[in-house]
Design a protein around this motif. Structure first.
Motif, mmCIF file in Angstrom:
data_model
loop_
_atom_site.group_PDB
_atom_site.id
_atom_site.type_symbol
_atom_site.label_atom_id
_atom_site.label_comp_id
_atom_site.label_asym_id
_atom_site.label_seq_id
_atom_site.Cartn_x
_atom_site.Cartn_y
_atom_site.Cartn_z
ATOM 1 N N GLY A 121 5.881 -5.716 -12.353
ATOM 2 C CA GLY A 121 4.798 -4.965 -12.727
ATOM 3 C C GLY A 121 3.349 -5.571 -12.173
ATOM 4 O O GLY A 121 2.635 -4.614 -11.644
ATOM 5 N N LYS A 122 3.216 -6.737 -12.002
ATOM 6 C CA LYS A 122 2.091 -7.258 -11.293
ATOM 7 C C LYS A 122 2.254 -6.930 -9.874
ATOM 8 O O LYS A 122 1.014 -6.529 -9.324
ATOM 9 N N LYS A 123 3.545 -6.694 -9.115
ATOM 10 C CA LYS A 123 3.660 -6.275 -7.742
ATOM 11 C C LYS A 123 3.337 -5.049 -7.619
ATOM 12 O O LYS A 123 2.494 -4.359 -6.718
ATOM 13 N N ALA A 124 3.435 -4.000 -8.600
ATOM 14 C CA ALA A 124 3.006 -2.654 -8.525
ATOM 15 C C ALA A 124 1.634 -2.579 -8.809
ATOM 16 O O ALA A 124 0.967 -1.696 -7.973
ATOM 17 N N LYS A 125 0.986 -3.375 -9.615
ATOM 18 C CA LYS A 125 -0.463 -3.339 -9.816
ATOM 19 C C LYS A 125 -1.295 -3.553 -8.598
ATOM 20 O O LYS A 125 -2.175 -2.874 -8.059
ATOM 21 N N TRP A 126 -0.684 -4.598 -7.818
ATOM 22 C CA TRP A 126 -1.627 -5.048 -6.735
ATOM 23 C C TRP A 126 -1.471 -4.188 -5.503
ATOM 24 O O TRP A 126 -2.322 -4.073 -4.561
ATOM 25 N N ALA A 127 -0.037 -3.434 -5.501
ATOM 26 C CA ALA A 127 0.171 -2.384 -4.516
ATOM 27 C C ALA A 127 -1.001 -1.135 -4.541
ATOM 28 O O ALA A 127 -1.615 -0.784 -3.671
#
Length: 246
Positions: free
Chosen positions: A144-150
């Motif tokens: 989830g956080k990885k998708a946000k920062w992408a």
């Protein structure tokens, strides 16, 4: 004056003949007059007593319900709950309600810097926008956080153009969002393997862009699309137990 007649033998014209005399008590006159005056005052007050109400204490006028804008700051009515100031990362808060969604008759376009909430939700011009046709993991879910920062990297330094296609009954929106060079944000996130196509809303537009094995990787998003929300509940319960053990 309180006076009374008395018979007096002294001072009569003939001896032995009584002559009536007038005797007055000045103190008795004073007492009677005071009593009569007090009685008159009492009756006057009883008959002509003015009917009035005590003046109410002055009170402050309530703040107007309308919203005034001064010096770029918003002032709200005093009875309203205080609102948090806008930040670069607005809260997830209320999400788009697909059950009450309807197509927008007159297309609306928003354009400006985007503030990223999570992988598939951004805010443009104080309007929360959900990206059209895809499903990215929630912040507390795996990746989830990885998708946000992408998404942050994609939007950073750019003016995003959002073409609103759907709106729910609360005014929340779904939009096709584009970078200045024309790239579709939904498409870019799917190609990076951080979101999956949502055929129910996209018609399978991004299905061919999904990376191999992505639906096993984003299994919670897959479960949501299939309506298996009990999988979410089990995952949330497990995460809660793990946090309590710590």
């Amino acid at each position: 004056m309180a006076c009374s007649l008395k018979e007096s033998r002294a001072g009569g014209d003939k001896a032995g003949q009584s002559v009536p005399t007038l005797s007055c008590n000045p103190f008795a006159f004073i007492g009677t007059t005071s009593y009569n005056l007090e009685m008159f005052r009492f009756l006057f007050r009883a008959i002509f007593k003015p009917s009035y109400r005590p003046r109410a204490k002055p009170h402050k006028k309530p703040v107007r319900e309308t919203v005034a804008y001064k010096a770029g700051r918003r002032t709200t009515a005093s009875h309203e709950l205080p609102r948090r100031p806008l930040s670069d990362e607005p809260e997830r808060g209320e999400t788009f309600d697909a059950a009450t969604a309807h197509s927008v008759e007159v297309p609306r376009v928003l354009e400006g810097p985007a503030y990223v909430t999570d992988g598939d939700t951004i805010t443009i011009q104080k309007t929360q926008v959900r990206l059209y046709g895809i499903d990215a993991p929630e912040l507390h879910h795996p990746y989830g956080k990885k998708a946000k920062w992408a998404m942050v990297r994609l939007c950073k330094g750019h003016r995003i153009r959002a073409e609103i296609s759907d709106e729910d009954e609360f005014g929340r929106t779904v939009a096709k969002c584009f970078l200045p060079d024309g790239r579709d944000l939904s498409e870019e996130l799917v190609k990076q393997g951080l979101a999956i196509d949502w055929p129910k809303f996209s018609g399978g537009k991004y299905k061919h862009l999904e990376v191999s094995g992505i639906r096993k990787k984003l299994w919670l998003a897959e479960a949501r699309q299939k309506g298996h929300m009990h999988v979410w509940k089990k995952f949330d319960a497990r995460k809660k137990d793990e946090s309590n053990e710590r």
